[in-house]
Structure formats: structure tokens, C-alpha cells
Design a protein around this motif. Structure first.
Motif, PDB file in Angstrom:
ATOM      1  N   ARG A 188       0.831  -1.210   0.000  1.00  0.00           N
ATOM      2  CA  ARG A 188       0.000   0.000   0.000  1.00  0.00           C
ATOM      3  C   ARG A 188       0.861   1.253   0.000  1.00  0.00           C
ATOM      4  O   ARG A 188       1.872   1.314   0.686  1.00  0.00           O
ATOM      5  CB  ARG A 188      -0.937  -0.003   1.203  1.00  0.00           C
ATOM      6  N   LYS A 242     -13.027   1.655  -1.492  1.00  0.00           N
ATOM      7  CA  LYS A 242     -13.424   0.626  -0.534  1.00  0.00           C
ATOM      8  C   LYS A 242     -14.866   0.193  -0.756  1.00  0.00           C
ATOM      9  O   LYS A 242     -15.221  -0.939  -0.442  1.00  0.00           O
ATOM     10  CB  LYS A 242     -13.233   1.143   0.894  1.00  0.00           C
ATOM     11  N   GLU A 254      -3.876   5.311   1.898  1.00  0.00           N
ATOM     12  CA  GLU A 254      -5.185   4.843   2.334  1.00  0.00           C
ATOM     13  C   GLU A 254      -5.880   5.954   3.091  1.00  0.00           C
ATOM     14  O   GLU A 254      -5.261   6.675   3.874  1.00  0.00           O
ATOM     15  CB  GLU A 254      -5.046   3.610   3.237  1.00  0.00           C
ATOM     16  N   VAL A 303      -8.030   3.054  -1.253  1.00  0.00           N
ATOM     17  CA  VAL A 303      -6.704   2.480  -1.006  1.00  0.00           C
ATOM     18  C   VAL A 303      -5.946   2.488  -2.330  1.00  0.00           C
ATOM     19  O   VAL A 303      -6.526   2.214  -3.390  1.00  0.00           O
ATOM     20  CB  VAL A 303      -6.818   1.031  -0.469  1.00  0.00           C
TER      21      VAL A 303
END
Length: 143
Positions: free
Chosen positions: A24, A50, A27, A32
Motif C-alpha cells: 500500500r 473501498k 489509504e 486504497v
């Protein structure tokens, strides 16, 4: 043909739930961003809301504002992180377009003059390369 429905067990849903690891880079409450494990170019990043939807065609319109704001933020960061000449933004909807993962997502790919995109071959990038590239993007984001 019957309308396809969202599968909560698609790979991106599993990544969002933390069931599958990812590299990642960003976020927030709605979105994300993580490294594409089969990149078509150095720094290829995916930006994923999401909220569940198969693609742009069935997504709640409220998803797009936060999603595109992060796409822009990530595009600026990858351009800076890799000293890219430009950035390609791709988004596919349904099989005929080339969509292969059925959770809305946007590809952000740094581009360099004279260097074509690699084909989506299914060959995974080395984890250490993904870690290094993710670090460069996070640094460019100030994270």
C-alpha cells in the motif's frame, strides 16, 4: 444475458480486508492505493475504492469524487517519484474492455518517452522491487 453481480471474494476485496498482502502507498476512509503486482511499467499503481462495485457502470456516483481525488494525488506522486515524463490513467469496464478483476479500480502508470507499456503478461514483479517502488511513492506523498 443476466446482469453480473459484485463478488465480495474478488482479489481486490480480499486485499481491502487484509486477507491478501499488498504494498500500500496510500489509504483513507474511502480509497486504497497499492502497487500492481503485475506492472505494465515501473511504478504501476492501482487506486481502489473501498465501496463495493464491479466497475464504473454499477458504482454509486458518490464513489467517484473521493476516488478521482486520490487518482490525481497518486498520479502526481508517481510522476515525481520516478521522474516520469507523463502518467497514463486506465480504467476498464466488463470483459470486452479488458477488465479482469471485478472491483472498480484505476491504473496509474508513470510513463517515459520512448518506452512502451509492457503487456499484461501475468508475470509477477519481484517483491523487493514492489517494496522499493512503494517506498518512493509514499515519500513523494509525504507519508
Amino acid at each position: 444475458m443476466a446482469e453480473a453481480t459484485y463478488d465480495p471474494n474478488n482479489i481486490f476485496a480480499k486485499i481491502l480486508r487484509g486477507e491478501i498482502p499488498s504494498h500500500r502507498v496510500y489509504e483513507d476512509a474511502a480509497v486504497v492505493a497499492f502497487m500492481d503486482v503485475m506492472p505494465q511499467g515501473t511504478g504501476h499503481t492501482l487506486v481502489v475504492p473501498k465501496a463495493p462495485s464491479r466497475n464504473l457502470l454499477d458504482a454509486d456516483a458518490a464513489t467517484f469524487g473521493p476516488l478521482l481525488a486520490v487518482v490525481q494525488k497518486v498520479a502526481l506522486a508517481v510522476k515525481k517519484a520516478f521522474a516520469a515524463d507523463g502518467v497514463t490513467i486506465l480504467q476498464f469496464n466488463e470483459p470486452a474492455s479488458g477488465q479482469s478483476v471485478y472491483h472498480l479500480h484505476v491504473h496509474v502508470i508513470p510513463r517515459f518517452e520512448g518506452i512502451p507499456l509492457k503487456p499484461h503478461s501475468g508475470q509477477m514483479e519481484k517483491p523487493e522491487v514492489l517494496v522499493e517502488n512503494a517506498g518512493k511513492i509514499r515519500a513523494a506523498l509525504g507519508i
